[in-house]
Motif scaffolding. Structure first.
Motif, PDB file in Angstrom:
ATOM      1  N   PRO B 429     -14.278  27.327 -11.225  1.00  0.00           N
ATOM      2  CA  PRO B 429     -13.834  27.653 -12.579  1.00  0.00           C
ATOM      3  C   PRO B 429     -12.341  27.427 -12.739  1.00  0.00           C
ATOM      4  O   PRO B 429     -11.554  27.831 -11.889  1.00  0.00           O
ATOM      5  CB  PRO B 429     -14.162  29.152 -12.693  1.00  0.00           C
ATOM      6  N   ARG B 445      -3.904  24.818  -9.275  1.00  0.00           N
ATOM      7  CA  ARG B 445      -3.141  25.029  -8.050  1.00  0.00           C
ATOM      8  C   ARG B 445      -4.030  24.673  -6.872  1.00  0.00           C
ATOM      9  O   ARG B 445      -5.153  25.174  -6.750  1.00  0.00           O
ATOM     10  CB  ARG B 445      -2.716  26.496  -7.987  1.00  0.00           C
ATOM     11  N   SER B 451     -10.167  22.858  -5.245  1.00  0.00           N
ATOM     12  CA  SER B 451      -8.958  22.780  -6.066  1.00  0.00           C
ATOM     13  C   SER B 451      -8.022  21.710  -5.517  1.00  0.00           C
ATOM     14  O   SER B 451      -7.369  20.995  -6.280  1.00  0.00           O
ATOM     15  CB  SER B 451      -8.263  24.141  -6.124  1.00  0.00           C
TER      16      SER B 451
HETATM   17  C1  LIG Z   1     -12.213  32.336 -14.927  1.00  0.00           C
HETATM   18  C2  LIG Z   1     -11.339  31.679 -13.905  1.00  0.00           C
HETATM   19  C3  LIG Z   1     -10.316  30.851 -14.302  1.00  0.00           C
HETATM   20  C4  LIG Z   1      -9.484  30.225 -13.371  1.00  0.00           C
HETATM   21  N1  LIG Z   1      -8.501  29.405 -13.804  1.00  0.00           N
HETATM   22  C5  LIG Z   1      -7.722  28.754 -12.929  1.00  0.00           C
HETATM   23  C6  LIG Z   1      -6.711  27.859 -13.363  1.00  0.00           C
HETATM   24  O1  LIG Z   1      -6.518  27.647 -14.560  1.00  0.00           O
HETATM   25  N2  LIG Z   1      -5.956  27.233 -12.427  1.00  0.00           N
HETATM   26  C7  LIG Z   1      -6.153  27.446 -11.086  1.00  0.00           C
HETATM   27  O2  LIG Z   1      -5.446  26.846 -10.289  1.00  0.00           O
HETATM   28  N3  LIG Z   1      -7.098  28.294 -10.632  1.00  0.00           N
HETATM   29  C8  LIG Z   1      -7.897  28.956 -11.524  1.00  0.00           C
HETATM   30  N4  LIG Z   1      -8.895  29.797 -11.058  1.00  0.00           N
HETATM   31  C9  LIG Z   1      -9.043  29.988  -9.619  1.00  0.00           C
HETATM   32  C10 LIG Z   1      -9.834  28.839  -8.995  1.00  0.00           C
HETATM   33  O3  LIG Z   1     -11.158  28.881  -9.459  1.00  0.00           O
HETATM   34  C11 LIG Z   1      -9.817  28.948  -7.467  1.00  0.00           C
HETATM   35  O4  LIG Z   1      -8.527  28.699  -7.020  1.00  0.00           O
HETATM   36  C12 LIG Z   1     -10.789  27.991  -6.820  1.00  0.00           C
HETATM   37  O5  LIG Z   1     -12.099  28.471  -6.983  1.00  0.00           O
HETATM   38  C13 LIG Z   1     -10.517  27.826  -5.345  1.00  0.00           C
HETATM   39  O6  LIG Z   1     -11.526  27.029  -4.806  1.00  0.00           O
HETATM   40  P1  LIG Z   1     -11.274  26.130  -3.541  1.00  0.00           P
HETATM   41  O7  LIG Z   1     -12.560  25.533  -3.178  1.00  0.00           O
HETATM   42  O8  LIG Z   1     -10.178  25.192  -3.818  1.00  0.00           O
HETATM   43  O9  LIG Z   1     -10.769  27.161  -2.483  1.00  0.00           O
HETATM   44  P2  LIG Z   1     -11.448  27.621  -1.146  1.00  0.00           P
HETATM   45  O10 LIG Z   1     -10.530  28.554  -0.517  1.00  0.00           O
HETATM   46  O11 LIG Z   1     -11.864  26.410  -0.363  1.00  0.00           O
HETATM   47  O12 LIG Z   1     -12.738  28.373  -1.657  1.00  0.00           O
HETATM   48  C14 LIG Z   1     -12.602  29.538  -2.402  1.00  0.00           C
HETATM   49  C15 LIG Z   1     -13.872  30.322  -2.358  1.00  0.00           C
HETATM   50  O13 LIG Z   1     -14.901  29.591  -2.985  1.00  0.00           O
HETATM   51  C16 LIG Z   1     -16.064  29.667  -2.262  1.00  0.00           C
HETATM   52  N5  LIG Z   1     -16.469  28.323  -1.860  1.00  0.00           N
HETATM   53  C17 LIG Z   1     -15.826  27.203  -2.145  1.00  0.00           C
HETATM   54  N6  LIG Z   1     -16.465  26.156  -1.673  1.00  0.00           N
HETATM   55  C18 LIG Z   1     -17.550  26.588  -1.051  1.00  0.00           C
HETATM   56  C19 LIG Z   1     -18.612  25.958  -0.347  1.00  0.00           C
HETATM   57  N7  LIG Z   1     -18.692  24.620  -0.201  1.00  0.00           N
HETATM   58  N8  LIG Z   1     -19.581  26.724   0.172  1.00  0.00           N
HETATM   59  C20 LIG Z   1     -19.542  28.062   0.027  1.00  0.00           C
HETATM   60  N9  LIG Z   1     -18.561  28.696  -0.617  1.00  0.00           N
HETATM   61  C21 LIG Z   1     -17.570  27.984  -1.163  1.00  0.00           C
HETATM   62  C22 LIG Z   1     -15.826  30.559  -1.126  1.00  0.00           C
HETATM   63  O14 LIG Z   1     -16.317  31.832  -1.443  1.00  0.00           O
HETATM   64  C23 LIG Z   1     -14.351  30.593  -0.979  1.00  0.00           C
HETATM   65  O15 LIG Z   1     -13.912  31.821  -0.528  1.00  0.00           O
HETATM   66  C24 LIG Z   1      -9.698  30.453 -11.990  1.00  0.00           C
HETATM   67  C25 LIG Z   1     -10.727  31.291 -11.586  1.00  0.00           C
HETATM   68  C26 LIG Z   1     -11.557  31.905 -12.511  1.00  0.00           C
HETATM   69  C27 LIG Z   1     -12.662  32.792 -12.063  1.00  0.00           C
END
Ligand SMILES: Cc1cc2nc3c(=O)[nH]c(=O)nc-3n(C[C@H](O)[C@H](O)[C@H](O)COP(=O)(O)OP(=O)(O)OC[C@H]3O[C@@H](n4cnc5c(N)ncnc54)[C@H](O)[C@@H]3O)c2cc1C
Ligand code: SF4
Ligand code: SF4
Ligand code: SF4
Ligand code: SF4
Lengths: 257, 644
Positions: B429, B445, B451
């Motif tokens: 999200p 970010r 991300s």
């Molecule tokens: C409503 C809302 C709005 C947001 N708006 C923004 C925004 O505008 N800008 C911004 O930078 N961020 C925003 N975020 C935060 C953003 O969603 C997170 O930074 C992002 O989800 C991180 O994901 P990642 O895979 O990069 O990080 P990771 O650290 O790799 O994963 C984060 C979490 O996601 C889950 N996950 C991810 N991939 C997997 C997988 N393959 N299998 C199982 N679990 C997994 C795990 O639970 C893990 O702990 C927002 C979040 C929400 C809820």
């Protein structure tokens, strides 16, 4: 250039490496996607020096000569993944950690003076940081493929730290613990095997080790309520993953009279 | 119409009739010393003469002293396994030569006839209907299977050891919602028709007029079952009671016994939580998203980057019980428990929710008020299949933050978010940081895998986009009032479109104060927007950083220090890390702002963003549906509660 893969072995049965070879349908694709630079079990190429993009390391640190191997693997690898029970918690050979290893040596070997061994069988992570721990004795081949794929495409591996019970229920197996009174370690064990044993009407004996937040105390109480004597409960926790901290602590508690 | 009966010896005709109408018949059968739900060939596959004996953590099949076909209580399996399979493929993706295609996965929706659905289980199906079919977003696979399914219900004339359907108002009789209903009365079944489909199957059966007195025997049997329920539970006041007792010592007591194994949630016929996994080939060309049953007892369920919301077993057991018996009512207008007793039997250590509830009730503090369920909304289909969109411009904001401009014609309200995804990597999200109807801006970010990959996209690259989802900043409620905007770090991104709206409507927003905090001057987002807003005489912009070099002329220190002289009629919009939002709202309230005029944007784990996967729950709310923007007073209690 293709990413370079190494598979390195410490004190182990080679089962984890064989799991990789078991990926028959995918082996060709893996060979195409990765440059298999060092994998003595499977290939004549011998390049222990590296550098490597992905290194899978199998086995526990059990002998002094393995310490530099581990340090070198860490230094030369972008991503170091410890695979299997031995690499992650010391493995079955960690049973000697409860005994006097000198005594064992003289019992097992005719010429113990030729054997160089550490007092304890240790996990790789006790020496160097690892990037990912893939558990199982041996690990599940689909999970191993997932770790490799996730590395190649750049995602977080879908390896969950949940209990075996979730896989057991998703598979629709009848719970052996509840329906037949067979003691099962599934609730405290890390998923990954697909609930193999409960599917064959056997209790889980935790060849994938403790899961996150394992409440071993409550399960051990229940096993005692089901009629297992405390010493037997201790033995169940002191098996393949016996040296993993939660199981080690539980077997110690049950062992006390 | 006189009551109709089917001779037990003619039950085979029901199988023939169902097959003739195109159904595959599934129902109870004895396998591996347990009664499970599976394909049935005919009456010979039913567990004739078997019953079960159950207790907390134990289940055994036993011979009966008669040959009853339905003389047992529900077992480990429930019909949810057919309607909401434990694993299901949702979306398939293909990326090749810069092209990206998303398509819904093929679904198995072959019509099934469920033979032997008890009252509690029919109620449970209707509870899951509310999640997957009756909300704003419809799950197409569930919907298709449910509409196709034929329900042959069976009354319970004997109660099981762990049943409490009478307490929950779901049994032991089945009064509605079935196509056909059978009541087993020795050598015959009393048959009731509940639908046109039921009538057409019934027309194929050799029915006879039921003997006088059979209806009486049914009623007496049901009364007898009702009087012999193995368990009871007083349920009507549970939502407020449980949420009024989130600190009850019993949570610690049960946490010492609970294994967090998740069996209770997976056997529960109403639990709907799932995870979504991204699967791909080694090259990332072919990828798909699969869902699998998940549970609030896993750590992943309540985990996001940098935060684990329910680390302790206590938090997870409390989530299960407060959701099942409490929050469910606010979310869906019905309890999540039907009284089937499965979670008691199939808990490896025999934890009995009726006992836990009784213990909490015995020494409880007063109940609290709970929010009502939301009004029904028009349904959106295929909510999990992303649209393909392309990045048109990338702007680097800081070392680890970029803003993507994405060509996408969509109307949104500031505060809402999209799910952005890459085929082999995953979907997350991200708030909408701006847009003009033809494109949207997303400021991301790079913190992890998804991300990070999104932040590395370049103009021309394709990605998947779903939404917009969620609630918006209350810009209408702000009209004519002073607005105080407090932002921390990337928390400015979800506020950017709201600030631009206020900048564009000078008559509606006479005074806007923006208080913005970041780690260092190099971490400030939208520096040209900040200058533009600062140049507007209606805007007061103050920026503070935690650390700065000598050339920094702004404030240094936490953003809450800037919260002073809040006009009493102001509305506050707050976004940033949870801790920062908590301190900010407290400072605003201390400065005289009532909590009902403070709004915050919450973050939780989201796999679906359409109120199906259950992971973003915050007590009675779904963050994806009822949030992310919340009026602070509505969540204040949960905000301060450890482990929620
Ligand atoms: C409503 C809302 C709005 C947001 N708006 C923004 C925004 O505008 N800008 C911004 O930078 N961020 C925003 N975020 C935060 C953003 O969603 C997170 O930074 C992002 O989800 C991180 O994901 P990642 O895979 O990069 O990080 P990771 O650290 O790799 O994963 C984060 C979490 O996601 C889950 N996950 C991810 N991939 C997997 C997988 N393959 N299998 C199982 N679990 C997994 C795990 O639970 C893990 O702990 C927002 C979040 C929400 C809820
Ligand atoms: S059989 Fe074992 S793994 Fe399966 S649900 Fe029961 S306790 Fe868990
Ligand atoms: S909470 Fe327990 S008793 Fe209630 S419906 Fe779920 S499994 Fe059945
Ligand atoms: S959050 Fe609710 S629906 Fe999801 S597993 Fe827990 S109790 Fe069940
Ligand atoms: S209540 Fe029982 S079934 Fe549920 S998670 Fe705890 S131990 Fe497992």
């Amino acid at each position: 250039m293709k990413p370079r893969l190494a598979v390195i072995k410490l004190a182990s049965c080679d089962g984890c490496q064989v799991t990789l070879l078991d990926l028959e349908d995918e082996l060709l694709a893996i060979g195409e996607a990765l440059d298999v630079a060092h994998f003595t079990e499977a290939s004549s190429r011998f390049d222990p020096d590296g550098p490597f993009d992905l290194t899978l390391i199998e086995g526990s640190v059990s002998q002094p000569r393995q310490i530099p191997i581990v340090r070198h693997a860490r230094a030369m690898s972008k991503r170091l993944v410890a695979i299997g029970a031995c690499a992650n918690t010391g493995g079955l050979q960690a049973l000697r950690n409860w005994a006097n290893h000198e005594e064992y040596l003289s019992l097992v070997y005719a010429r113990p003076e030729y054997i160089e061994t550490l007092a304890e069988s240790k996990p790789v992570s006790e020496l160097v940081p690892v990037d990912f721990e893939l558990n199982g004795c041996p690990p599940d081949r689909h999970q191993l493929l997932e770790v490799i794929t996730a590395f190649l495409v750049g995602r977080r591996p879908n390896i969950r730290s949940e209990s075996v019970c979730l896989e057991c229920k998703r598979a629709g197996h009848v719970c052996v613990h509840v329906a037949y009174g067979i003691p099962c370690l599934g609730p405290v064990t890390q998923a990954g095997c697909g609930a193999l044993c409960p599917g064959k009407r056997r209790g889980c004996y935790s060849c994938f080790g403790p899961r996150e937040n394992a409440n071993t105390g409550s399960l051990a109480d229940d096993l005692e309520r089901k009629g297992l004597p405390p010493a037997e409960v201790a033995r169940r926790f002191r098996l393949i993953y016996g040296w993993a901290p939660p199981f080690r602590a539980e077997s110690a508690r049950r062992e006390k009279p | 119409m006189t009551a109709q009966a089917l001779a037990r010896d003619d039950l085979g005709a029901l199988f023939d009739a169902l097959r003739a109408e195109g159904y595959r018949v599934v129902g109870p059968t004895l396998r591996d010393d347990a009664i499970v739900l599976a394909d049935l060939r005919g009456p010979e596959d039913l567990p004739a003469g078997w019953t079960v004996r159950q207790g907390p953590g134990t289940y055994r099949v036993e011979r009966r002293d008669d040959e009853a076909l339905f003389g047992f209580a529900v077992g480990q399996h429930s019909w949810k396994g057919f309607l909401f399979p434990s694993r299901e493929r949702l979306v398939e993706m293909r990326r090749e030569d810069g092209a990206l295609e998303h398509r819904p996965a093929a679904r198995d929706a072959a019509p099934l006839a469920f033979l032997g659905v008890r009252g509690c289980d029919l109620a449970a199906i209707e509870v899951q209907d509310r999640t997957f079919m009756r909300g704003r977003h419809v799950d197409p696979g569930y919907d298709a299977r449910r509409r196709a399914a034929f329900v042959v219900a069976v009354d319970c004339l004997e109660a099981g050891d762990l049943c409490f359907c009478a307490s929950m108002g779901t049994g032991p009789g089945v009064e509605r919602g079935f196509d056909l209903r059978l009541t087993e009365l020795g050598p015959r079944f009393l048959v009731a028709v509940g639908s046109a489909r039921g009538a057409s199957v019934a027309a194929r059966l050799p029915l006879r007029a039921a003997p006088a007195g059979d209806e009486r025997r049914r009623r007496d049997g049901l009364d007898d079952a009702r009087a012999h329920m193995g368990r009871t539970m007083q349920a009507d006041d549970l939502p407020g009671l449980l949420f009024g007792n989130l600190d009850h010592p019993r949570w610690d007591d049960v946490a010492a016994r609970c294994l967090a194994c998740a069996n209770c949630t997976l056997v529960c016929p109403t639990c709907f939580c799932f995870s979504v996994e991204t699967v791909s080939d080694l090259s990332g060309t072919e990828a798909r998203r699969d869902r699998a049953w998940d549970s609030c007892f896993t750590v992943q369920h309540g985990q996001i980057h940098g935060a684990t919301f329910r680390p302790r077993i206590k938090d997870r057991y409390r989530q299960w019980l407060t959701h099942k018996l409490g929050a469910w009512v606010s979310q869906f207008g019905v309890s999540g428990c039907t009284g089937c007793g499965r979670c008691i039997a199939w808990c490896p250590v025999g934890i009995d929710l009726t006992e836990e509830v009784a213990a909490i009730r015995a020494t409880s503090r007063p109940a609290v008020a709970m929010p009502p369920p939301p009004a029904p909304a028009p349904a959106v289909r295929e909510p999990m299949v992303p649209a393909t969109a392309r990045v048109t411009a990338v702007r680097r904001e800081t070392d680890d933050v970029v803003t993507l401009r994405i060509a996408h014609e969509i109307a949104f309200r500031p505060g809402q978010f999209h799910m952005l995804g890459l085929p082999a990597i995953g979907e997350v999200p991200i708030s909408i940081a701006g847009g003009d109807g033809r494109s949207v801006d997303h400021t991301i970010r790079a913190v992890g895998a998804v991300s990070g990959a999104l932040a590395a996209l370049e103009p021309g690259h394709a990605l998947g986009i779903r939404g917009p989802f969620g609630s918006a900043w209350p810009l209408e409620a702000c009209v004519g009032r002073p607005v105080v905007v407090v932002a921390g770090g990337v928390g400015l991104a979800p506020l950017r479109a709201a600030l631009d709206t206020m900048a564009a409507r000078p008559l509606d927003y006479p005074s806007v104060r923006l208080l913005y905090g970041a780690r260092t001057p190099a971490d400030l987002l939208f520096t040209d927007d900040l200058q533009r807003w600062a140049a507007d005489p209606r805007f007061a912009v103050r920026v503070t950083v935690d650390h700065a070099g000598a050339d920094w002329r702004g404030d240094v220190g936490v953003v809450t220090r800037l919260i002073t002289d809040v006009p009493p009629d102001a509305v506050a919009l707050v976004c940033g890390p949870e801790m920062m939002m908590g301190f900010s709202v407290r400072a605003l309230c201390a400065a005289g702002l009532p909590a009902e005029r403070a709004y915050v944007s919450m973050e939780r784990n989201m796999a679906c963003a359409v109120a199906h996967c259950g992971r973003c729950q915050l007590g009675p709310y779904f963050v994806c549906r009822d949030g992310p923007v919340f009026r602070f007073d509505r969540i204040a209690r949960l905000f301060d509660q450890e482990g929620f």
